[in-house]
Design a protein around this motif. Structure first.
Motif, PDB file in Angstrom:
ATOM      1  N   ARG A 108       0.799  -1.227   0.000  1.00  0.00           N
ATOM      2  CA  ARG A 108       0.000   0.000   0.000  1.00  0.00           C
ATOM      3  C   ARG A 108       0.835   1.283   0.000  1.00  0.00           C
ATOM      4  NH1 ARG A 108      -3.451  -3.202  -1.013  1.00  0.00           N
ATOM      5  NH2 ARG A 108      -5.404  -3.628   0.097  1.00  0.00           N
ATOM      6  N   GLU A 127      -2.065   7.489   1.093  1.00  0.00           N
ATOM      7  CA  GLU A 127      -3.275   7.600   1.903  1.00  0.00           C
ATOM      8  C   GLU A 127      -4.450   8.090   1.062  1.00  0.00           C
ATOM      9  OE1 GLU A 127      -2.275  10.131   5.148  1.00  0.00           O
ATOM     10  OE2 GLU A 127      -0.861   8.694   6.045  1.00  0.00           O
ATOM     11  N   LEU A 128      -4.187   8.987   0.122  1.00  0.00           N
ATOM     12  CA  LEU A 128      -5.241   9.482  -0.760  1.00  0.00           C
ATOM     13  C   LEU A 128      -5.773   8.353  -1.643  1.00  0.00           C
ATOM     14  CD1 LEU A 128      -6.926  11.788  -1.920  1.00  0.00           C
ATOM     15  CD2 LEU A 128      -5.028  12.308  -3.476  1.00  0.00           C
ATOM     16  N   ALA A 141      -5.808   5.167  -0.917  1.00  0.00           N
ATOM     17  CA  ALA A 141      -6.597   4.283  -0.050  1.00  0.00           C
ATOM     18  C   ALA A 141      -7.973   4.876   0.219  1.00  0.00           C
ATOM     19  CB  ALA A 141      -5.848   4.034   1.251  1.00  0.00           C
ATOM     20  N   GLN A 142      -8.048   6.186   0.444  1.00  0.00           N
ATOM     21  CA  GLN A 142      -9.326   6.836   0.702  1.00  0.00           C
ATOM     22  C   GLN A 142     -10.222   6.810  -0.529  1.00  0.00           C
ATOM     23  OE1 GLN A 142      -8.426  10.770   2.160  1.00  0.00           O
ATOM     24  NE2 GLN A 142      -7.226   9.987   3.892  1.00  0.00           N
ATOM     25  N   ARG A 143      -9.634   7.060  -1.695  1.00  0.00           N
ATOM     26  CA  ARG A 143     -10.414   7.031  -2.936  1.00  0.00           C
ATOM     27  C   ARG A 143     -10.980   5.641  -3.189  1.00  0.00           C
ATOM     28  NH1 ARG A 143      -6.435   8.877  -7.421  1.00  0.00           N
ATOM     29  NH2 ARG A 143      -8.166   8.122  -8.715  1.00  0.00           N
ATOM     30  N   ALA A 162     -11.559   3.214  -0.949  1.00  0.00           N
ATOM     31  CA  ALA A 162     -12.569   2.879   0.054  1.00  0.00           C
ATOM     32  C   ALA A 162     -13.893   3.590  -0.228  1.00  0.00           C
ATOM     33  CB  ALA A 162     -12.057   3.251   1.447  1.00  0.00           C
ATOM     34  N   LYS A 163     -13.832   4.838  -0.630  1.00  0.00           N
ATOM     35  CA  LYS A 163     -15.049   5.601  -0.920  1.00  0.00           C
ATOM     36  C   LYS A 163     -15.797   5.018  -2.107  1.00  0.00           C
ATOM     37  CE  LYS A 163     -16.717  10.231  -2.109  1.00  0.00           C
ATOM     38  NZ  LYS A 163     -16.322  11.648  -2.378  1.00  0.00           N
TER      39      LYS A 163
END
Length: 358
Positions: free
Chosen positions: A313, A320-321, A323-325, A327-328
């Protein structure tokens, strides 16, 4: 022993690597130079060579907390798909071959694997858990059409009711739909179709001998329609090159019938880093500096970070961005998630129940 690190004037057609870095275990290295004497012209294409290896064992074991399996089956060494980023490339050095062009042109087919697998499944104390087929190179690379080793392994696992997981970029998997559908009836199989990009021009050099993006989506549709649990692995996500497609890839896979999804950041261990950088300079020179800069931002300033928990990862703001994209988008699309596979029905080879098996 010698190996060549020469770089052809232009990339070989249908191949991912642009050159053959020397095998790191070789005691000597030779390099071609222009000394004024006549030399054979570099061929436009490189043929695939296949040798065989007698298998002494079947299962490979790992203890990595980053992987969802602890054992795998690898029918082939090397992979004709030729994905330039393949993390398995460095393993070819153990066979006195280059992780570059040799990895995708000089393949090793393992013989006797079915027999070794049945022996290992029959060992006293064997504990049944899902086997990943395969964990290193693609079990459905073009060589499988001729060798059919993967199909025979699936037949053995079905016979003994042993669960199996598969990850592939190859459309050849639909040939085995009959076995996969029967495995699925007993909750014994889970398939992940790897997607990297929807751009066919990018795919042509990034993953030269893999199935096209549309062909992989058709595979997802066919597997899903046959009742085979199928998801997608968005891998690798390449910052500055493919990361903008993350949501589009998830949407396309979900629309095709994928019930789950995961992702991995580009990994550049050992010889993969110089191979990938040379590929970037050859095919996308205007993006090369930005891609490598973003990669180092995700790897604490290095081209690669091998630590468990980080290698798949990355870390930092950009990772981190991503991973957030992911997950969303995953939540918005409503993926169902992975199913658990059944280990309770396993019948070891030689067990009394086999006497009545069809």
């Amino acid at each position: 022993m010698t190996s060549s690190a020469s770089n052809p004037a232009r990339p070989y057609r249908g191949r991912g690597a642009t050159f053959a870095p020397p095998n790191r275990f070789a005691p000597t290295v030779s390099e071609a130079v222009d000394d004024g004497w006549w030399q054979d012209a570099v061929p436009e294409r490189l043929a695939t060579e296949v040798t065989t290896e007698a298998s002494r064992s079947a299962l490979s074991w790992n203890r990595s907390p980053d992987l969802p399996f602890d054992r795998s089956l690898n029918p082939y060494r090397g992979c004709e798909h030729g994905c330039i980023y393949c993390y398995a490339r460095p393993s070819h050095a153990y066979w006195d071959l280059s992780p570059g062009l040799d990895f995708e042109t000089r393949l090793i087919a393992r013989e006797g694997l079915v027999e070794r697998l049945e022996e290992e499944l029959a060992r006293p104390g064997y504990v049944c858990r899902p086997i990943n087929l395969s964990g290193n190179t693609d079990a459905y690379q073009p060589l499988e059409a001729e060798r059919r080793t993967t199909r025979r392994l699936l037949a053995v696992l079905l016979k003994h009711r042993h669960p199996v997981t598969l990850v592939t970029k190859g459309a050849l998997i639909v040939r085995d739909l009959d076995l996969l559908a029967e495995l699925a009836e007993h909750r014994l199989v889970r398939v992940m179709i790897s997607l990297t990009s929807l751009d066919t021009d990018l795919k042509r050099t990034l993953e030269p001998r893999t199935a096209s993006p549309e062909a992989r989506l058709r595979v997802i549709r066919r597997l899903s329609a046959a009742g085979v649990p199928v998801g997608t692995l968005i891998s690798p996500v390449i910052p500055g090159l493919t990361d903008h497609e993350l949501e589009a890839l998830l949407k396309a896979a979900h629309a095709a019938g994928a019930s789950s999804a995961s992702w991995m950041l580009l990994r550049l261990p050992r010889e993969v880093a110089p191979l990938f950088e040379d590929w970037l300079q050859t095919h996308y020179p205007e993006r090369a500096a930005r891609v490598m800069s973003l990669m180092r931002q995700c790897r604490d300033g290095q081209t690669y970070d091998s630590r468990f928990g980080h290698r798949m990862r990355g870390q930092g703001v950009f990772a981190e961005l991503l991973a957030q994209r992911f997950a969303k988008c995953y939540r918005q699309l409503g993926f169902e998630g992975d199913i658990s596979l059944d280990t309770s029905a396993f019948r070891p080879p030689g067990a009394q129940g086999d006497l009545f098996a069809p």
